[in-house]
Motif scaffolding. Structure first.
Motif, PDB file in Angstrom:
ATOM      1  N   LYS A 164       0.834  -1.195   0.000  1.00 44.80           N
ATOM      2  CA  LYS A 164       0.000   0.000   0.000  1.00 44.80           C
ATOM      3  C   LYS A 164       0.871   1.248   0.000  1.00 44.80           C
ATOM      4  O   LYS A 164       0.687   2.156   0.795  1.00 44.80           O
ATOM      5  N   SER A 165       1.842   1.240  -0.907  1.00 47.38           N
ATOM      6  CA  SER A 165       2.788   2.355  -0.912  1.00 47.38           C
ATOM      7  C   SER A 165       2.900   2.952  -2.301  1.00 47.38           C
ATOM      8  O   SER A 165       1.892   3.303  -2.917  1.00 47.38           O
ATOM      9  N   ILE A 166       4.100   3.004  -2.859  1.00 47.52           N
ATOM     10  CA  ILE A 166       4.389   3.659  -4.134  1.00 47.52           C
ATOM     11  C   ILE A 166       4.701   2.590  -5.179  1.00 47.52           C
ATOM     12  O   ILE A 166       5.374   1.595  -4.885  1.00 47.52           O
ATOM     13  N   GLY A 171      -2.066   4.387  -2.155  1.00 45.64           N
ATOM     14  CA  GLY A 171      -2.749   4.342  -0.857  1.00 45.64           C
ATOM     15  C   GLY A 171      -1.811   4.316   0.316  1.00 45.64           C
ATOM     16  O   GLY A 171      -2.145   3.712   1.359  1.00 45.64           O
ATOM     17  N   SER A 172      -0.640   4.978   0.207  1.00 42.51           N
ATOM     18  CA  SER A 172       0.295   4.974   1.319  1.00 42.51           C
ATOM     19  C   SER A 172      -0.194   5.896   2.422  1.00 42.51           C
ATOM     20  O   SER A 172      -0.989   6.820   2.191  1.00 42.51           O
ATOM     21  N   THR A 173       0.217   5.666   3.623  1.00 40.02           N
ATOM     22  CA  THR A 173      -0.158   6.482   4.769  1.00 40.02           C
ATOM     23  C   THR A 173       0.510   7.848   4.715  1.00 40.02           C
ATOM     24  O   THR A 173      -0.101   8.874   5.032  1.00 40.02           O
ATOM     25  N   ASN A 174       1.768   7.904   4.326  1.00 43.91           N
ATOM     26  CA  ASN A 174       2.549   9.145   4.363  1.00 43.91           C
ATOM     27  C   ASN A 174       2.381   9.988   3.100  1.00 43.91           C
ATOM     28  O   ASN A 174       2.589  11.189   3.121  1.00 43.91           O
ATOM     29  N   GLY A 175       2.051   9.373   1.966  1.00 43.96           N
ATOM     30  CA  GLY A 175       1.952  10.109   0.717  1.00 43.96           C
ATOM     31  C   GLY A 175       3.247  10.030  -0.088  1.00 43.96           C
ATOM     32  O   GLY A 175       4.231   9.381   0.296  1.00 43.96           O
ATOM     33  N   LEU A 176       3.240  10.723  -1.228  1.00 44.52           N
ATOM     34  CA  LEU A 176       4.381  10.717  -2.148  1.00 44.52           C
ATOM     35  C   LEU A 176       4.752  12.142  -2.504  1.00 44.52           C
ATOM     36  O   LEU A 176       3.862  12.972  -2.776  1.00 44.52           O
ATOM     37  N   TRP A 177       6.028  12.430  -2.483  1.00 43.39           N
ATOM     38  CA  TRP A 177       6.545  13.753  -2.879  1.00 43.39           C
ATOM     39  C   TRP A 177       7.483  13.572  -4.077  1.00 43.39           C
ATOM     40  O   TRP A 177       8.419  12.762  -4.037  1.00 43.39           O
ATOM     41  N   LEU A 178       7.226  14.305  -5.174  1.00 46.47           N
ATOM     42  CA  LEU A 178       8.076  14.291  -6.373  1.00 46.47           C
ATOM     43  C   LEU A 178       8.707  15.670  -6.525  1.00 46.47           C
ATOM     44  O   LEU A 178       7.975  16.677  -6.668  1.00 46.47           O
ATOM     45  N   GLN A 179      10.006  15.693  -6.472  1.00 50.47           N
ATOM     46  CA  GLN A 179      10.741  16.967  -6.536  1.00 50.47           C
ATOM     47  C   GLN A 179      10.209  17.943  -5.471  1.00 50.47           C
ATOM     48  O   GLN A 179       9.980  19.121  -5.732  1.00 50.47           O
ATOM     49  N   TYR A 180      10.068  17.388  -4.263  1.00 52.32           N
ATOM     50  CA  TYR A 180       9.660  18.140  -3.078  1.00 52.32           C
ATOM     51  C   TYR A 180       8.229  18.699  -3.177  1.00 52.32           C
ATOM     52  O   TYR A 180       7.850  19.586  -2.420  1.00 52.32           O
ATOM     53  N   LYS A 181       7.423  18.189  -4.114  1.00 57.96           N
ATOM     54  CA  LYS A 181       6.016  18.567  -4.226  1.00 57.96           C
ATOM     55  C   LYS A 181       5.158  17.342  -3.986  1.00 57.96           C
ATOM     56  O   LYS A 181       5.411  16.284  -4.557  1.00 57.96           O
TER      57      LYS A 181
END
Length: 603
Positions: A398-400, A415-425
């Motif tokens: 349930k991640s990336i 569906g990750s708990t922490n979320g995803l950041w691409l190029q600090y966004k």
């Protein structure tokens, strides 16, 4: 009267004085002397002594002074001397009288001379008309010629005797016959013995028989009956060893026999290698069996390159043997790991790769994951995904997800708990974001302590993407009471994760071994990176099972201490050695992935 007496006295005195003067004149005229130079040329010493003792005697009022004397030896400079002498004479004899005296003297001596008088130089040049040793020289030279001729004949006859004996002992019939016939041409019958002339028919018969055997050997060789041809040519040379054509034929036959012997030896070697390969394969030793089979194949191919149609027809059967030995030995896998002392490569052969926390975060096997395998050759983290043992990360299911697209690769938060950041966004959930080279993905907020960042190291079309851990993470202070487990990115500096379906190459550059994907290696070669020192060593082909190919014979390659000389399938766990450089290889079969998914669903 007195005057008359005085006149008479004067007249008498004058007459007396006149008579006295006349007598003095006669005396002075009679005492006139001549000076000559006399050269005597080519006379014997006895003749010179006789002439000087008579003609130059002081009794004739002759004064002779020797100016020059020269002696010459006429026979080999050791015998028959002649003298040439030069005198200076002072005598009252006129030149004509002196010349006449010399002529009479030489006539009495029975010596023919030639005398010239050179008036300008007052020189008498007297030369003997002919050599005094003509008869002696003729006799001496005749004796020498006779002696040399006799010696030559004796030596020549001895040489003929020696050569004929040599030819007879060496069975050189043709040379013996030629020499005897040559002796018959000389006008000296004694040179050719009657015994030799009687033996002529015998030697002619031998030569005729040798020619017949030579013709038979030549015909047999044309019919490829080499052994029989060898027998006949040896018989021909035993009778007539001087036959040059037979000697050449013997050399040709010997060369053919040598080639056949080599071919027979290689045929036996080929049979032995094939037999050993089958027996070793039946015993269960795959790599030793393949080594023997590849050696047999190389032997066949060498015959093909040298145009030897003896065992080259066995190439196809040898290749079929290799296929049978390696049948069902290759594994179709979803990924593999290549772990060495300075590089750890994780390859996912599918179309997507998940990034997240290991299925069991409290499992203490992450160290074995970095080292590849444990002592028993098993790995509890045999995952094709990028999994990290950090508690703050979401679970891998349930991640990336990084997926292969038509024109590249994309990242998606599933569906990750922490979320995803691409190029600090921060990225939206379940939305695909295309990735570019050098992009950074963060699985937790980038500004948090212990945030995990993933950098896109390399993208090559939609064939391959390489990910690495960012090395700029800020680690929290060590707290032994903390329940959270944080990873240190520097421990993963040698790790790289590939999502790739390409072939991989092991390249040696300046004694340093590096793994490249196929497109990476092509790009490196196009940029001329280390082109002068880089060399392809191995190739990993994962299209139909995982096969290892040898690209250079300059390296000693072993799998589990078994030498590898050709393409071989890889087992699930193996240790590869390239010139003592060790690489642990772990294959992750597709069934293992299915069981891993099942296990994660249960958790």
């Amino acid at each position: 009267m007195i005057r008359a007496l005085a006149k008479l006295f004067i007249i008498v005195c004058m007459c007396f004085s006149i008579s006295v003067c006349a007598e003095e004149g006669q005396v002075s005229a009679s005492q006139k002397r001549y000076k000559y130079q006399l050269d005597l040329i080519g006379f014997t010493p006895d003749e010179v002594d006789i002439f000087s003792g008579i003609a130059l005697s002081t009794t004739d009022n002759v004064k002779a002074t020797l100016i020059k004397e020269e002696t010459k030896l006429h026979f080999l400079k050791i015998l028959l001397p002649t003298k040439s002498m030069q005198f200076e004479l002072s005598t009252s004899v006129s030149p004509s009288q002196f010349r006449e005296q010399m002529s009479r003297l030489f006539n009495r001596m029975d010596v023919n001379v030639e005398t010239k008088f050179i008036q300008q130089e007052n020189l008498f040049e007297t030369t003997r008309a002919q050599s005094p040793y003509t008869a002696q020289l003729f006799v001496l030279w005749s004796l020498i010629i006779i002696l040399l001729s006799g010696t030559f004949l004796v030596v020549f006859w001895s040489w003929v005797q020696f050569k004929l004996n040599l030819y007879e002992s060496g069975n050189q019939s043709e040379k013996w016959l030629r020499l005897v016939k040559t002796l018959q041409l000389f006008p000296f019958p004694f040179l050719c013995r009657e015994k030799w002339q009687k033996q002529l028919p015998h030697w002619e018969k031998r030569i005729s028989q040798a020619d017949i055997w030579y013709d038979n050997a030549h015909q047999l060789l044309k019919n490829h009956e080499i052994e029989s041809a060898n027998v006949f040519v040896k018989k021909s040379l035993e009778v007539n060893a001087s036959n040059i054509a037979a000697q050449a034929l013997e050399s040709a036959i010997a060369e053919q026999l040598s080639k056949h012997q080599v071919i027979d030896d290689e045929r036996q070697k080929f049979k032995g290698l094939v037999t050993e390969a089958v027996e070793i394969a039946q015993a269960g030793n795959l790599y030793k069996a393949l080594e023997k089979a590849y050696l047999a194949l190389a032997l066949c191919q060498s015959h093909e390159s040298q145009n030897r149609p003896v065992i080259d027809l066995q190439i196809d059967s040898t290749k079929n043997l290799i296929k049978r030995i390696s049948a069902n030995k290759s594994h179709r896998c979803a990924g593999l790991k290549l772990i060495s002392s300075d590089q750890r490569v994780h390859i996912n052969c599918g179309d997507s790769m998940r990034i997240g926390r290991s299925p069991k975060s409290n499992d203490k096997t992450q160290s074995s994951d970095k080292q590849g395998t444990n002592k028993q050759g098993t790995n509890k983290q045999n995952s094709i995904d990028l999994t990290l043992p950090q508690d703050t990360l979401s679970r891998v299911n349930k991640s990336i997800v990084v997926s292969r697209e038509e024109h590249g690769f994309s990242a998606r938060d599933i569906g990750s708990t922490n979320g995803l950041w691409l190029q600090y966004k921060q990225c939206e959930a379940n939305k695909a974001y295309f990735l570019n080279e050098m992009d950074q993905l963060h699985l937790t907020p980038p500004d948090e302590i212990g945030s995990v960042g993933i950098q896109v190291s390399r993208i090559l079309s939609n064939k391959s993407i390489c990910l690495r851990l960012c090395q700029n993470a800020v680690l929290p202070n060590i707290n032994l009471d903390s329940t959270n487990n944080f990873i240190n990115p520097s421990e993963y500096a040698e790790d790289c994760w590939y999502l790739s379906n390409e072939t991989f190459y092991l390249v040696c550059a300046s004694d340093h071994y590096i793994w490249y994907s196929e497109l990476e290696w092509k790009a490196a070669k196009s940029r001329h990176e280390d082109s002068s020192v880089s060399k392809e060593v191995l190739k990993l082909d994962m299209k139909e099972g995982v096969w290892l190919h040898i690209l250079s014979n300059d390296y000693e390659v072993k799998i589990n201490d078994d030498r590898i000389i050709g393409p071989v399938p890889l087992p699930l766990n193996s240790q590869l050695s390239v010139n003592d450089y060790l690489i642990d290889i772990v294959l992750i079969p597709e069934l293992a992935i299915d069981s891993e998914v099942t296990e994660m669903l249960r958790v």
